[in-house]
Structure formats: C-alpha cells, structure tokens
Design a protein around this motif. Sequence first.
Motif, PDB file in Angstrom:
ATOM      1  N   LYS A 253     -12.858  20.378 -13.745  1.00 28.61           N
ATOM      2  CA  LYS A 253     -13.009  21.134 -14.997  1.00 28.61           C
ATOM      3  C   LYS A 253     -11.700  21.755 -15.475  1.00 28.61           C
ATOM      4  O   LYS A 253     -11.450  21.822 -16.674  1.00 28.61           O
ATOM      5  N   ILE A 254     -10.865  22.233 -14.551  1.00 31.32           N
ATOM      6  CA  ILE A 254      -9.649  22.925 -15.015  1.00 31.32           C
ATOM      7  C   ILE A 254      -8.414  22.031 -14.948  1.00 31.32           C
ATOM      8  O   ILE A 254      -7.344  22.421 -15.426  1.00 31.32           O
ATOM      9  N   LYS A 255      -8.560  20.856 -14.358  1.00 32.56           N
ATOM     10  CA  LYS A 255      -7.498  19.836 -14.377  1.00 32.56           C
ATOM     11  C   LYS A 255      -6.202  20.248 -13.661  1.00 32.56           C
ATOM     12  O   LYS A 255      -5.106  19.874 -14.083  1.00 32.56           O
ATOM     13  N   VAL A 256      -6.353  21.080 -12.640  1.00 35.12           N
ATOM     14  CA  VAL A 256      -5.207  21.482 -11.814  1.00 35.12           C
ATOM     15  C   VAL A 256      -5.673  21.415 -10.362  1.00 35.12           C
ATOM     16  O   VAL A 256      -6.813  21.799 -10.071  1.00 35.12           O
ATOM     17  N   PRO A 257      -4.838  20.915  -9.450  1.00 30.90           N
ATOM     18  CA  PRO A 257      -5.287  20.826  -8.058  1.00 30.90           C
ATOM     19  C   PRO A 257      -5.474  22.192  -7.383  1.00 30.90           C
ATOM     20  O   PRO A 257      -4.683  23.105  -7.584  1.00 30.90           O
ATOM     21  N   VAL A 258      -6.546  22.296  -6.613  1.00 33.21           N
ATOM     22  CA  VAL A 258      -6.761  23.485  -5.787  1.00 33.21           C
ATOM     23  C   VAL A 258      -6.056  23.215  -4.457  1.00 33.21           C
ATOM     24  O   VAL A 258      -6.550  22.468  -3.618  1.00 33.21           O
ATOM     25  N   THR A 259      -4.880  23.786  -4.311  1.00 35.88           N
ATOM     26  CA  THR A 259      -4.061  23.471  -3.123  1.00 35.88           C
ATOM     27  C   THR A 259      -4.298  24.432  -1.963  1.00 35.88           C
ATOM     28  O   THR A 259      -4.040  24.102  -0.822  1.00 35.88           O
ATOM     29  N   LEU A 260      -4.767  25.620  -2.274  1.00 39.90           N
ATOM     30  CA  LEU A 260      -5.032  26.612  -1.227  1.00 39.90           C
ATOM     31  C   LEU A 260      -6.467  27.106  -1.371  1.00 39.90           C
ATOM     32  O   LEU A 260      -6.927  27.339  -2.492  1.00 39.90           O
ATOM     33  N   VAL A 261      -7.164  27.236  -0.254  1.00 42.06           N
ATOM     34  CA  VAL A 261      -8.537  27.731  -0.293  1.00 42.06           C
ATOM     35  C   VAL A 261      -8.677  28.844   0.749  1.00 42.06           C
ATOM     36  O   VAL A 261      -8.458  28.617   1.943  1.00 42.06           O
ATOM     37  N   GLY A 262      -9.006  30.033   0.287  1.00 40.05           N
ATOM     38  CA  GLY A 262      -9.167  31.175   1.192  1.00 40.05           C
ATOM     39  C   GLY A 262     -10.531  31.135   1.863  1.00 40.05           C
ATOM     40  O   GLY A 262     -11.551  31.062   1.189  1.00 40.05           O
ATOM     41  N   SER A 263     -10.541  31.209   3.199  1.00 41.99           N
ATOM     42  CA  SER A 263     -11.815  31.122   3.921  1.00 41.99           C
ATOM     43  C   SER A 263     -12.107  32.387   4.732  1.00 41.99           C
ATOM     44  O   SER A 263     -12.968  32.392   5.595  1.00 41.99           O
ATOM     45  N   GLY A 264     -11.357  33.448   4.456  1.00 40.42           N
ATOM     46  CA  GLY A 264     -11.566  34.723   5.147  1.00 40.42           C
ATOM     47  C   GLY A 264     -10.409  35.653   4.841  1.00 40.42           C
ATOM     48  O   GLY A 264      -9.415  35.230   4.258  1.00 40.42           O
TER      49      GLY A 264
ATOM     50  N   ILE B  47     -15.297  22.981  -4.980  1.00 43.58           N
ATOM     51  CA  ILE B  47     -13.846  22.884  -5.194  1.00 43.58           C
ATOM     52  C   ILE B  47     -13.504  21.677  -6.074  1.00 43.58           C
ATOM     53  O   ILE B  47     -12.715  21.780  -7.020  1.00 43.58           O
ATOM     54  N   ARG B  48     -14.148  20.540  -5.805  1.00 47.59           N
ATOM     55  CA  ARG B  48     -13.883  19.345  -6.620  1.00 47.59           C
ATOM     56  C   ARG B  48     -14.319  19.554  -8.063  1.00 47.59           C
ATOM     57  O   ARG B  48     -13.676  19.096  -8.997  1.00 47.59           O
ATOM     58  N   ASN B  49     -15.420  20.263  -8.220  1.00 47.83           N
ATOM     59  CA  ASN B  49     -15.910  20.575  -9.556  1.00 47.83           C
ATOM     60  C   ASN B  49     -14.921  21.468 -10.314  1.00 47.83           C
ATOM     61  O   ASN B  49     -14.627  21.237 -11.492  1.00 47.83           O
ATOM     62  N   VAL B  50     -14.390  22.467  -9.636  1.00 46.78           N
ATOM     63  CA  VAL B  50     -13.375  23.336 -10.245  1.00 46.78           C
ATOM     64  C   VAL B  50     -12.180  22.487 -10.676  1.00 46.78           C
ATOM     65  O   VAL B  50     -11.712  22.577 -11.816  1.00 46.78           O
ATOM     66  N   GLU B  51     -11.718  21.630  -9.791  1.00 45.04           N
ATOM     67  CA  GLU B  51     -10.544  20.787 -10.108  1.00 45.04           C
ATOM     68  C   GLU B  51     -10.808  19.894 -11.324  1.00 45.04           C
ATOM     69  O   GLU B  51      -9.956  19.747 -12.184  1.00 45.04           O
TER      70      GLU B  51
END
Length: 333
Positions: free
Chosen positions: A311-322, A305-309
């Motif tokens: 690279k794309i320079k936008v916060p990942v505010t929601l993470v689907g876990s199921g 998730i931190r890597n995605v953030e």
Amino acid sequence: MPCTVVVCGFFGDTGKGKVISYLSIKDKVAVTARAGVGPNAGHTVVHKGKEYKLRMLPSAFVSDKCRLLIGPGVLVNPETLLYEVQLTKSEDRVRVDPQCAIIEPRHVKTDKMGALAEKIRTTGSGSGPCNAERALRTARLARDFPKLEKFLTDVPLEVNEAIEEGKNVLIEGTQGTYLSLFHGTYPYCTSKDVTASAACSDVGIGPTKVDDVILVLKAYTTRVGAGPLDGELSWEEAEKRGWAEIATVTGRRRRAAPFNYNLAKRAVMLNGATEVALTKIDILFPESKGAKTFEALSQPAREFIRNVESKIKVPVTLVGSGPGVWEIVDRRD
Ligand code: IMP
Ligand code: MG
C-alpha cells in the motif's frame, strides 16, 4: 547509512528511540545529531535491562563511542539536559550548538497556564512559548549561558565533517509528521515543522547530504493531546487490544486507533522516505514477540507487513518485535 535521517510518520511515540538505539550500535554510528522541537519529546530506550526516558539527549547514547550532538534548531532546557547527561554518564560526548534557543522557567509557566494548554493540550514543556520568542528574536541562546559553556560545539560543522569523512551519521527527528506546524493537523500540532527536511535544517545539513530517510510507523496509531484521530477507540477497547499507552513526558493516556494507511502513505511522500521501520508488531501479533528474522514472525504478522509495503510502496526494512534494543528484524542488505 552513511547519513540517515529517522523520523516518525504518525503523531510521535512510534518507537523512534528504540529504532535509533539499535541502528547506532548495529551500524557503529560515529556521530548522531538530535533534531526536532526540544524537550517536549519523550524517547524510551531500554538498554542492558535499564529503561531510560529521554527528553533532550539523542537516543543513540547507548552506543558508547557515538558523539551526541544537539542541533541549533532544537530548544534546550538546561536542567533537563544536565540531568540526562548525569543519568547516562555522557558528559564527554554530549555537545550542544551555541545557537540552540534556551527554554527558561517563564516559557514553561506560560505553556502550562496559557490558552494552548487547554485547547491543544501541549506537553507543558515550554517549547511553544520559547519558539514563539525565538521567532520574535527575544529568546536567549545556549551561548549566553555559562553553565553550558563546556558543552558547546559547532554542530553543523561536526556533522558535515563526519559525512565528508564517510562516517556513519544519524539524524534523530522527534515528534511526528502529523504534529508538524506545516503538514500536521493545525492548530493541533507542535510549534515547528518536524518532517525530514526540517530535521536536516535543525542540524545544519543540506538535502544533498542525506542517503536514507527511515520513516518509523507503529503497527497501530496513538496520539496524545487534542486533535483528530481517525478510527479512535475507547480507552476500554484500547486496553483490551493492548494498545493502551501512557505518555512518556506528560503521563497522560495516549488515544489509540488502528494503523492508518492513508496517513502512512502521505508521510512517505512528505518525508521522502526510502525505508520504513514498523514497530510494535508484537503488540498486534503477540506470538511474534522477540522475533529476529522475518521467518520467525507469525504468518499473519508477515501478511500485515506485506500489505503495508504494497500500500505505501516503500520496503519495511526494520520490524520491532519488543522493547529491547535487539528485539528487531533487520531486513536491510
Ligand atoms: P507542544 O509540542 O508541547 O506544544 O504540544 C503540541 C501537541 O503536540 C500536543 O498535542 C502534544 O501532546 C503533542 N506532542 C509534542 N511533542 C510530542 C511528542 O514527542 N510525542 C507525542 N506528542 C507530542
Ligand atoms: Mg515519545
């Protein structure tokens, strides 16, 4: 909120239905308006132990007080609409704009038999032929159909009034950025633009009315139908990784590939995304299944998730876990 647009940054099927249903309950959304092409979309929502596969209704139906509107840019198949209204018992709150174009049997027939079916492997829902007729100004509109009369309302007016009154409003995009007629992998794309700007146009709000654009990205990419897919895996390999999915509308196998950072970054740009919802983290990192806090995610999942953030320079505010509405990490303030 107050006015949030939700769109997909890949090829559709990233789990918008689940993200939208969560937001609609959590943020007590008063009004939701469905944008996008039409019944070519399939949104899976798991609510109170029951799985719904919707093609016309907004996924926010799970929030029982929410108005469920379909904007004038969206194609309506009356049979599908009436079936889903009955299925979800939502007759008193589903409303359709009189200017929605109507998919008729001849559109479905052309879509299934025509050249596009083979070349592009369309969904066969009649959407392309109906939009073509709409451009030719020969398609009929919802206002021409007596059986839709009791559902009709001025959707742009309702949405704008709700925004004006400071209510929470959700605009539901469908398909995905790279299926856009303008920004996608032409000719392997759908029959109109489906980015955030188009979603606003579909429901009749101006760009100045939008507060947030949530870009939904899946932890890996999939695509149904024909067209390029970088890093595509064999079906056997996809099965091994747990990425082998079957399409909601067509029952076809979804082609799969790893998360694509370049596409994600460009989708952020094309949609003016302010936040990202990253779904299906539990498929990549099964030990993170059902996590509800960032800390409950495994170390590798958090690193991803931190890597995605970064690279794309936008916060990942929601993470689907199921798949369940509440299987989600919410990092918004
Ligand atoms: P059409 O939108 O039915 O004309 O199909 C054009 C292309 O877009 C095909 O490759 C479809 O599989 C794809 N497509 C259309 N809608 C969706 C969707 O909601 N999810 C995933 N793929 C879609
Ligand atoms: Mg889908």
